[in-house]
Design a protein around this motif. Structure first.
Motif, mmCIF file in Angstrom:
data_model
loop_
_atom_site.group_PDB
_atom_site.id
_atom_site.type_symbol
_atom_site.label_atom_id
_atom_site.label_comp_id
_atom_site.label_asym_id
_atom_site.label_seq_id
_atom_site.Cartn_x
_atom_site.Cartn_y
_atom_site.Cartn_z
ATOM 1 N N ILE A 55 0.864 -1.183 0.000
ATOM 2 C CA ILE A 55 0.000 0.000 0.000
ATOM 3 C C ILE A 55 0.896 1.228 0.000
ATOM 4 C CG2 ILE A 55 -1.815 1.274 1.205
ATOM 5 C CD1 ILE A 55 -2.552 -1.410 2.570
ATOM 6 N N VAL A 57 1.436 5.159 0.515
ATOM 7 C CA VAL A 57 0.871 6.253 1.309
ATOM 8 C C VAL A 57 1.773 7.472 1.139
ATOM 9 C CG1 VAL A 57 0.247 7.040 3.626
ATOM 10 C CG2 VAL A 57 -0.137 4.656 2.973
ATOM 11 N N ALA A 216 -6.075 -0.482 3.619
ATOM 12 C CA ALA A 216 -5.861 0.873 3.102
ATOM 13 C C ALA A 216 -6.957 1.819 3.587
ATOM 14 C CB ALA A 216 -5.828 0.840 1.571
ATOM 15 N N TRP A 220 -6.642 5.284 5.776
ATOM 16 C CA TRP A 220 -7.271 6.516 5.293
ATOM 17 C C TRP A 220 -8.157 7.151 6.369
ATOM 18 C CZ3 TRP A 220 -12.607 7.082 3.703
ATOM 19 C CH2 TRP A 220 -12.874 8.292 3.037
ATOM 20 N N VAL A 228 -3.816 7.963 0.359
ATOM 21 C CA VAL A 228 -3.670 6.516 0.237
ATOM 22 C C VAL A 228 -4.024 6.117 -1.192
ATOM 23 C CG1 VAL A 228 -4.368 4.272 1.129
ATOM 24 C CG2 VAL A 228 -4.297 6.251 2.663
ATOM 25 N N SER A 230 -5.333 3.654 -3.818
ATOM 26 C CA SER A 230 -6.300 2.558 -3.744
ATOM 27 C C SER A 230 -5.720 1.250 -4.284
ATOM 28 C CB SER A 230 -7.546 2.927 -4.554
ATOM 29 O OG SER A 230 -8.378 1.812 -4.733
ATOM 30 N N PRO A 231 -5.617 0.192 -3.452
ATOM 31 C CA PRO A 231 -5.140 -1.105 -3.969
ATOM 32 C C PRO A 231 -6.095 -1.707 -4.990
ATOM 33 C CG PRO A 231 -4.982 -1.012 -1.566
ATOM 34 C CD PRO A 231 -5.795 0.168 -1.990
ATOM 35 N N TRP A 421 -8.123 9.929 -0.981
ATOM 36 C CA TRP A 421 -8.173 8.583 -1.558
ATOM 37 C C TRP A 421 -7.809 8.681 -3.030
ATOM 38 C CZ3 TRP A 421 -8.293 3.978 0.622
ATOM 39 C CH2 TRP A 421 -8.604 2.856 -0.144
#
Length: 755
Positions: A55, A57, A216, A220, A228, A230-231, A421
């Protein structure tokens, strides 16, 4: 004597025909294997990905790094987190690469196994080892950087005044440009103050049993000052790319199978087909390696990437496939009926046409995006970083020649909760304040967008809004509906047409409101916007440069942004259209057009050559069947031009039968791929000129490919053709009678009994 000469002539003709079939089979199989090699090398390079594994960030403020790491590690589902610092090498350190910049990274972490996690986590070491965790003089390099600087294990690299020993080199990557190096966090702290690295991002490792997307979202929600990535968005992009890679590889295999079997089926004896196919496969593999080497060399210099990776696994698979093609050709060998040959050839032409159209839609998207922006915004000039207050606008009003201006103020996301996001364009939309004084638009959207429904804003009504097409569709908005921007209600008075250009543009999710409304939503009575001037058309670029220089002097602004700079930004949103080299805006645009055109030309040459070989093989088979017809027509006085035209017409019909389905198939495929992509994906653009061009070249290729076998057949002497044909028929009749009179035939013969 005449019969003996005819037999010798017939044998010579048969050998000549077999040599022709053999050449076609070798060329077709080699070309098919070359196409598979390139498609497989692309898939080998692009298939691995780390989406959903980590992830990303990013901090939105200058927060304490240790504090953010502590907060990240306390989130449920987080296994560990590292801070990644980045800075650039000086121009003297990278002299000779031709690149604008080279980065060095350093990871701050308590875990030794994460101290040299590469920027692309899928990378593995190509040579050497990783530096010691606290080493002050060891470095690991990106593959392309090592190649550009001609460095190997044990060589020295200078980062500012410090010298580092190269102890490792990462493998080449097709995702992450290799213009980077990695040193330890302790070494990064020891470099001079002028090059102290700055925080780039954090990498969070979720617990293997936890869903990365849910982890994630927890980050957030719990840490307010970070963005963050988004995966799910990353996984969706990786899934779409895997679909494209799978389609490409499947199409390449299908093309090679059809081409090889079609051209090898007529080889006699049938074991000859296997030998020819294997040898041609080896030649195709070598040719694919050569093309991949040249492409990697160019892309390594301009992009810092290695887009094609020819691995031992791929080479073995390609050779095994070549052997399988030989066995298949031997199994289905023999003279195929004309109808089956026609159907197979038309299918091949359709497959090539579909591939050409799909490739062409990407090139069309880039070129149309650039051409439309250039045509629309040629006279728009933006003053970046200059806030358009009342005093500045008075100065603008005194400028001679300025026809009008537009003020654009960025507000942010309509729903503040979506601010942090990072993913596709947010469903709430992005809002801007607009004020138009005889202007036409801004360079943020350098296109004329009409209204799908409704009309423009009324400057006297601060509660009106104009929304983008996609936003209206997703929220079900119609003209007259009420929408809320940060809890402030607005009435929709217009819905823009859909923008199909510039993938990174937010026009389809944009909400335009008045500048007064922007200040009301932001609760900032002094909110200002950026100014875009509408200048008079110039007869030459030199005249325009002089006029813009005069504007800059009078307004006392340091930089003016023209459409050329905006076009360079647009190119960076297209795959492989950017460059690491020292290039101005015009050079960047030329590079983008050149590399996309080069890809289309290379693929077109390969696909049209495959089409030509298929048509040549099919027409050769047809001419073998029509030998007697050709001989009779020539004996009756038909000239070669008439016969050539007759068979070229037949080849043109083949081209029509394959070209039309190919164009339609490419249109359908590009439409499906557009639906598969996200709101930030490049939209493949099918245009009538693209469809017409592909159709024309498919038909033209079929006709040109027929010229050689037809000319070869119709130039033979008519008397020899007729005599040889009658001789073959008599031999076949004698063989039939002999077989019929054989005791093993199970028939009653004169003077004998039934056996």
């Amino acid at each position: 004597m005449l019969q003996h000469d005819a037999v010798k002539s017939n044998d010579k003709r048969e050998k000549s025909i077999q040599r022709w079939y053999q050449r076609l089979a070798i060329a077709g199989t080699a070309l098919g294997i070359l196409i598979i090699t390139l498609a497989g090398a692309w898939a080998e390079a692009r298939w691995p990905h780390a989406a959903g594994t980590y992830i990303t960030v990013k901090s939105r403020s200058s927060a304490d790094v240790a504090d953010v790491l502590w907060q990240l590690r306390r989130v449920d589902g987080v296994r560990d987190a590292i801070a990644v610092f980045r800075s650039s090498l000086t121009a003297d350190d990278i002299e000779g690469t031709g690149w604008r910049n080279v980065w060095f990274y350093a990871n701050q972490t308590d875990a030794s196994w994460l101290a040299f996690l590469p920027p692309d986590p899928t990378l593995r070491l190509h040579q050497g080892r990783l530096p010691a965790v606290h080493s002050l003089n060891e470095v690991v390099l990106g593959y392309e950087l090592a190649q550009a600087l001609h460095l190997g294990i044990g060589d020295r690299l200078t980062i500012q005044p410090r010298s580092f020993t190269v102890v490792g080199i990462w493998r080449p990557s097709s995702y992450l440009p290799g213009n980077f190096s990695q040193i330890s966090a302790a070494a990064a702290e020891s470099v001079t103050l002028s090059s102290l690295p700055s925080l780039d991002h954090f990498v969070v490792l979720p617990v293997s049993t936890e869903d990365a997307g849910e982890t994630a979202r927890r980050i957030w929600r719990k840490i307010p000052d970070v963005e963050v990535l988004s995966p799910e968005w990353e996984l969706a992009r990786a899934s779409r790319e895997h679909t494209i890679l799978g389609l490409t590889l499947s199409a390449a295999v299908a093309l090679a199978v059809l081409l090889s079997v079609l051209l090898s089926a007529n080889l006699t004896p049938q074991r000859e087909a296997w030998r020819v196919t294997v040898l041609a496969g080896m030649a195709g593999l070598a040719g694919g390696w050569g093309v991949a080497f040249a492409a990697n060399l160019y892309c390594g210099h301009t992009l810092g990437l290695t887009p094609l990776q020819l691995t031992p696994r791929l080479a073995l698979a390609v050779l095994a496939l070549a052997g399988g093609l030989g066995l298949l050709a031997a199994w289905v060998g023999g003279h195929w009926p004309w109808s089956i040959r026609c159907a197979t050839t038309a299918l091949m032409l359709a497959l090539c046409g579909t591939a050409l159209v799909t490739l062409g839609t990407l090139n069309e998207s880039l070129n149309v995006s650039l051409d439309e922006a250039q045509r629309t915004a040629a006279d728009w000039v933006t003053l970046p970083g200059v806030q358009a207050d009342a005093a500045f606008l008075r100065d603008v009003g005194r400028l001679p020649g300025v026809r009008g201006y537009t003020i654009e103020g960025y507000g942010g996301l309509a729903n503040e909760d979506e601010e942090r996001w990072v993913g596709p364009w947010p469903s709430s939309g992005v809002f801007y304040g607009m004020q138009v004084i005889s202007g036409e638009g801004t360079l943020s959207v350098p296109y004329h967008l009409g209204y799908w429904r409704g009309g423009p804003l009324n400057p006297e009504k601060p509660d009106e809004a104009v929304v983008g097409y996609n936003l209206a569709q997703e929220q079900g908005l119609e003209v007259g509906d009420t929408m809320r921007i940060r809890d402030v209600p607005f009435t929709v008075v217009g819905i823009r047409e859909r923008l199909r250009y510039d993938p990174d543009n937010d026009a389809n999710y944009r909400i335009d409101i008045s500048m007064e409304a922007l200040r009301r939503v932001l609760h900032d009575p002094f909110a200002l916007g950026e100014l875009t001037l509408l200048v008079p058309p110039a007869r030459s670029q030199q005249e325009k440069s002089i006029f813009l220089q005069e504007i800059g002097t009078r307004l006392n602004v340091g930089r003016l942004l023209t459409v050329k700079a905006r076009l360079a930004e647009i190119t960076r949103s297209y795959p492989a259209a950017w460059t690491l080299t020292q290039a101005n805006a015009l050079d960047s645009i030329r590079h983008a057009r050149a590399i996309h055109a080069g890809i289309v030309v290379l693929c077109s040459v390969l696909l049209l050559a495959a089409s030509a070989l298929a048509v040549a093989g099919t027409m050769t088979g047809r001419l073998m069947q029509d030998e007697l017809r050709v001989g009779l027509l020539k004996a009756l006085g038909a000239d070669e031009g008439m016969l050539l035209g007759d068979y070229l017409q037949m080849a043109a019909i083949l081209g029509l039968a394959g070209g039309l389905p190919g164009v339609l198939g490419g249109w359908e495929l590009s439409t499906w791929l557009n639906q598969l992509g996200s709101s930030t994906s490049v939209e493949l653009l099918f245009t009538p000129r693209l469809g017409a061009a592909v159709f024309f070249f498919i038909v033209l290729t079929a006709m040109i490919a027929a010229i050689a076998p037809v000319s070869r057949a119709i130039r033979q002497d008519a008397t020899r053709i007729l005599y040889s044909t009658s001789l073959i028929e008599r031999e076949a009749e004698s063989l039939t009678k002999a077989t019929a009179s054989s005791p093993m035939s199970g028939t009653v013969t004169p003077g004998g009994s039934e056996s």
